[in-house]
Design an enzyme around this catalytic site. Structure first.
Site, short mmCIF file in Angstrom:
data_model
loop_
_atom_site.label_atom_id
_atom_site.label_comp_id
_atom_site.label_asym_id
_atom_site.label_seq_id
_atom_site.Cartn_x
_atom_site.Cartn_y
_atom_site.Cartn_z
CE LYS B 181 -2.52 2.53 3.09
NZ LYS B 181 -2.39 3.81 2.38
N GLY B 233 7.27 4.53 8.72
CA GLY B 233 6.31 5.57 9.10
C GLY B 233 6.60 6.10 10.49
N GLY B 238 3.50 2.31 14.08
CA GLY B 238 4.44 1.21 14.26
C GLY B 238 4.01 0.31 15.41
CD GLU B 394 11.64 12.19 11.64
OE1 GLU B 394 11.68 11.29 12.49
OE2 GLU B 394 11.95 12.03 10.45
#
Lengths: 111, 498
Positions: B181, B233, B238, B394
């Site tokens: 995906k 990701g 996760g 991040e």
């Protein structure tokens, strides 16, 4: 005073999601891509334990963050808002074409 | 040479069992370009039943595909590499349109590197062999590698074709079938690739499902009909994928980002030469790909004696970055991939300033001229300290935070004071530091006197909350396989127990 708040327009989306999915939780994500953004899931979808800090309830939905991450965030007040956009995570608002977003400010003594 | 927006069809379905099919529910979502928010095309808004159809195809194909020879699989991987290479410019344009990055990067980095990863894994699978050990004079232990079966892969939007090319080749080379995906923000290049390679693999070996995470990603990641999930990701997703995998007792590999330190020691300024010039560029690498890189060197640590002079040069170089229309070959930094990223970066600029970070350059969105309708952020340098949130989270934008350190011990203390451990940079002319500093940094990839190189055959993956698994290297093959051990006795005599 709570360390977390939500805007009216974000509350509308939360209520819309509650109608469809039932009880919900927020979890603050970290890391790359769609990280550093709040995610919303069905209440029992995510395994939570003592390593997750409950920051408060917004729109009657509990908001959690991992303890490690909270150590770096705890001096800030968070307001959860909504913006147009897409995310590749499993957060439930994504099919509506919107994403939850965090606005932060430093905590004041009056908070 | 100038480029413009490529042409697309009105809508694209999923690629299942060797052909494009409409989503079962008939729903599509609109994909737009972050360059100017213009419409690109509609892509399938898949649901659980579409994922199930792809899993049906993959499971039906796995037996035959798993029994093909390494020679045959390698030859098909090489064919894919050739096809991407023959259509390099078309892939680059589509990627620029969909992601917003400059055409300079897609032409010279994203697409050529993708080609090389396909070729690398084609060569790996041909070159390797199993192992056999004579445990004693009558007993042989033989290890045969077998594919896991069906792999679910979920990839991000920052390097759409390249991330696909990190994940698909090792899974296919080892004889697995895949349901992949792409991120919903960037469905274009995966679709273009399926158009070009539709007949290369037997039907069902490669399947591409488009759609949203909660509707299509979750059913894929939680299915009991996949044998492994590979994900790039963020941390919350996760964790969810690992939870689902625990229900199925499936292995996973995770790449979850970082907050990479880029460390500059005094010695870099001992000479004003080509190497110093390289170091300055190394510090400005934070702006590469609009900062949308898991390993973005988003924390610059500079030793105090050279701090002022060094940062003066870094600011000067950053201010020289050309931000313009990404189709322009002179463009060095393009648009952020989506509105929510654009908004998120700006909210970080705000909290950074509020926490007391000083803006050395940039610090705001760029709305100049033809950039007005897209998602552009000026390359930004914030000066502050490592406890600030902008130093710890991040941002995934062209925003770097800079601070100074006294000595090696303090450099390491700051470098390792992060939840993540994906990348790091060390810049020095000192032969001892060249080895000892990288060894002491808790990260999976330490670039020494370079940064942002991602060649095949250099393993890439995280420590700490950056995940686990090592991509881009032959060791990734073992993440997609079982080991079958055959323990063979050549002894004609019984044990004598019974």
């Amino acid at each position: 005073m709570p360390k977390i708040d939500i805007t009216e327009r974000a509350k509308t989306i939360v209520n819309q999601l509650k109608e469809k999915h039932g009880d919900l939780i927020f979890h603050q994500s970290g890391g790359c891509c769609d990280g550093s953004a709040p995610m919303i899931f069905e209440k029992d979808d995510m395994y939570l334990d003592e390593s997750d800090v409950l920051l408060g309830h917004i729109a009657k939905v509990p908001f959690y963050m991992n303890q490690d991450q909270y150590e770096y965030w705890k001096h800030t007040h968070l307001t959860i808002d909504i913006t147009e956009g897409r995310g590749a995570s499993f957060s439930l608002e994504i099919p509506l074409g919107v994403r939850f977003i965090v606005h932060s400010r430093l905590l004041k003594e009056t908070d | 040479m100038s480029y413009s927006k490529p042409k697309f069809k009105e809508s694209y379905g999923n690629f299942i069992n060797g052909k494009f099919v409409e989503p079962i529910g008939g729903d599509y979502f609109e994909n737009t370009s972050p360059i100017d928010q213009s419409f690109i095309a509609k892509y399938a808004r898949s649901q659980k039943e579409d994922v199930e159809a792809a899993l049906d195809a993959a499971n039906a194909a796995k037996e035959a595909w798993g029994n093909t020879s390494a020679t045959e699989r390698a030859s098909l991987l090489n064919k894919v590499a050739d096809i991407i290479e023959e259509n390099l410019e078309e892939f680059a344009l589509v990627e620029t349109c969909d992601n917003g990055k400059s055409i300079r990067e897609t032409l010279n980095a994203d697409v050529p590197l993708s080609v090389d990863h396909w070729r690398y894994f084609a060569s790996c699978i041909r070159a390797e062999e199993g192992s056999a050990t004579e445990l004693d004079e009558h007993t042989l232990s033989m290890n045969i590698k077998e594919p896991l079966g069906v792999i679910g892969q979920i990839i991000p939007w920052n390097f759409p074709l390249l991330m696909l090319s990190w994940k698909l080749p090792p899974a296919l080379a080892t004889g697995n079938c895949v349901v992949l995906k792409p991120a919903e923000q960037t469905p274009c290049s995966a679709t273009l690739l399926m158009e070009k390679i539709a007949d290369v693999f037997p039907p069902g070996v490669v399947n591409i499902i488009h759609g949203f995470g909660p509707e299509a990603g979750k059913p894929l990641a939680s299915s009991s009909r996949v044998d492994k999930v590979a994900f790039t990701g963020e941390t919350t997703t996760g964790q969810l994928i690992m939870q689902y995998a625990s229900k199925n007792l499936n292995p996973v590999t995770m790449e979850l980002g970082g907050k990479s330190p880029n460390i500059f020691f005094n010695s870099v300024m001992e000479e004003d030469d080509a190497f110093l010039d390289k170091c300055i560029e190394g510090a400005v690498m934070f702006a590469f790909n609009q900062g949308e890189v898991c390993t973005c060197p988003s924390r610059i640590l500079v030793q105090e004696e050279i701090y002022d002079k060094f940062m003066e040069r870094v600011v000067e170089r950053t201010e020289a970055i050309v931000q313009t229309n990404p189709y322009n070959p002179n463009c060095m930094i393009g648009a952020q991939a989506s509105n929510d990223q654009y908004e998120k970066i700006q909210s970080y600029l705000k909290i950074g300033k509020e926490e007391g970070a000083k803006v050395l350059c940039g610090g705001e969105a760029n709305k100049d001229g033809e950039l007005a309708n897209g998602f552009y952020i000026k390359p930004t340098i914030l000066e502050g300290h490592n406890k600030m949130r902008v130093f710890q989270e991040e941002i995934f934008g062209p925003v770097v935070c800079v601070t100074k350190f006294k000595d090696e011990a303090e450099a390491l203390e700051i470098a390792n004071d992060t939840l993540y451990g994906l990348g790091a940079g060390v810049w020095t002319r000192d032969a001892h530091q060249l080895y000892q500093i990288p060894r002491a940094i808790k990260a999976g990839r330490v670039w020494v006197n370079c940064y942002h190189a991602y060649p095949a055959h250099a393993p890439f993956g995280g420590y700490k909350k950056s995940g686990f698994g090592r991509e881009n290297h032959s060791m990734m093959l073992s993440h997609y396989r079982q080991t079958k051990n055959m323990l063979i006795s050549y002894d004609k005599n019984k044990l004598g127990f019974f």
